[in-house]
Design a protein around this motif. Structure first.
Motif, PDB file in Angstrom:
ATOM      1  N   LYS A   7       0.834  -1.200   0.000  1.00  0.00           N
ATOM      2  CA  LYS A   7       0.000   0.000   0.000  1.00  0.00           C
ATOM      3  C   LYS A   7       0.872   1.254   0.000  1.00  0.00           C
ATOM      4  O   LYS A   7       0.619   2.202  -0.757  1.00  0.00           O
ATOM      5  CB  LYS A   7      -0.914  -0.032   1.227  1.00  0.00           C
ATOM      6  CG  LYS A   7      -1.929   1.072   1.307  1.00  0.00           C
ATOM      7  CD  LYS A   7      -2.814   0.842   2.530  1.00  0.00           C
ATOM      8  CE  LYS A   7      -3.774   1.980   2.732  1.00  0.00           C
ATOM      9  NZ  LYS A   7      -4.621   1.751   3.929  1.00  0.00           N
ATOM     10  N   CYS A  10       2.561   1.719  -3.417  1.00  0.00           N
ATOM     11  CA  CYS A  10       1.597   2.216  -4.402  1.00  0.00           C
ATOM     12  C   CYS A  10       1.364   3.709  -4.204  1.00  0.00           C
ATOM     13  O   CYS A  10       1.350   4.472  -5.176  1.00  0.00           O
ATOM     14  CB  CYS A  10       0.281   1.453  -4.300  1.00  0.00           C
ATOM     15  SG  CYS A  10       0.330  -0.207  -5.003  1.00  0.00           S
ATOM     16  N   LYS A  11       1.202   4.112  -2.951  1.00  0.00           N
ATOM     17  CA  LYS A  11       0.979   5.527  -2.659  1.00  0.00           C
ATOM     18  C   LYS A  11       2.172   6.367  -3.094  1.00  0.00           C
ATOM     19  O   LYS A  11       2.005   7.408  -3.733  1.00  0.00           O
ATOM     20  CB  LYS A  11       0.708   5.711  -1.168  1.00  0.00           C
ATOM     21  CG  LYS A  11       0.306   7.105  -0.790  1.00  0.00           C
ATOM     22  CD  LYS A  11      -0.077   7.196   0.677  1.00  0.00           C
ATOM     23  CE  LYS A  11      -0.518   8.608   1.023  1.00  0.00           C
ATOM     24  NZ  LYS A  11      -0.975   8.704   2.403  1.00  0.00           N
ATOM     25  N   THR A  16      -2.710   2.852  -8.149  1.00  0.00           N
ATOM     26  CA  THR A  16      -3.723   2.143  -7.375  1.00  0.00           C
ATOM     27  C   THR A  16      -3.405   0.653  -7.344  1.00  0.00           C
ATOM     28  O   THR A  16      -2.606   0.158  -8.143  1.00  0.00           O
ATOM     29  CB  THR A  16      -5.112   2.330  -8.001  1.00  0.00           C
ATOM     30  OG1 THR A  16      -5.102   1.742  -9.304  1.00  0.00           O
ATOM     31  CG2 THR A  16      -5.496   3.805  -8.094  1.00  0.00           C
TER      32      THR A  16
END
Length: 63
Positions: A7, A10-11, A16
């Motif tokens: 996560k 990805c950020k 996404t």
């Protein structure tokens, strides 16, 4: 730990989960399942290679 690390990557890379899944040819929702289940070694390696990190880093074994 794995889910949170993916996560975070990805950020940082402004993508996404859906984009990552398409790029790596995973099914929809695959990454979200890692919140409660472990991926195969092959999928773990694909994600590590994509982001240029080690599998140990993804698994939280190194900082």
């Amino acid at each position: 730990m794995l889910y949170e690390n993916v996560k975070e990557l990805c950020k940082k890379n402004n993508i996404t989960f859906a984009h990552l899944e398409r790029k790596l040819e995973f099914g929809n929702g695959t990454v979200r399942k890692w919140e409660v289940a472990s991926p195969s070694v092959e999928r773990l390696e694909k994600v590590a290679d994509y982001f240029g990190v080690t599998t140990d880093w993804l698994l939280g074994r190194v900082s």
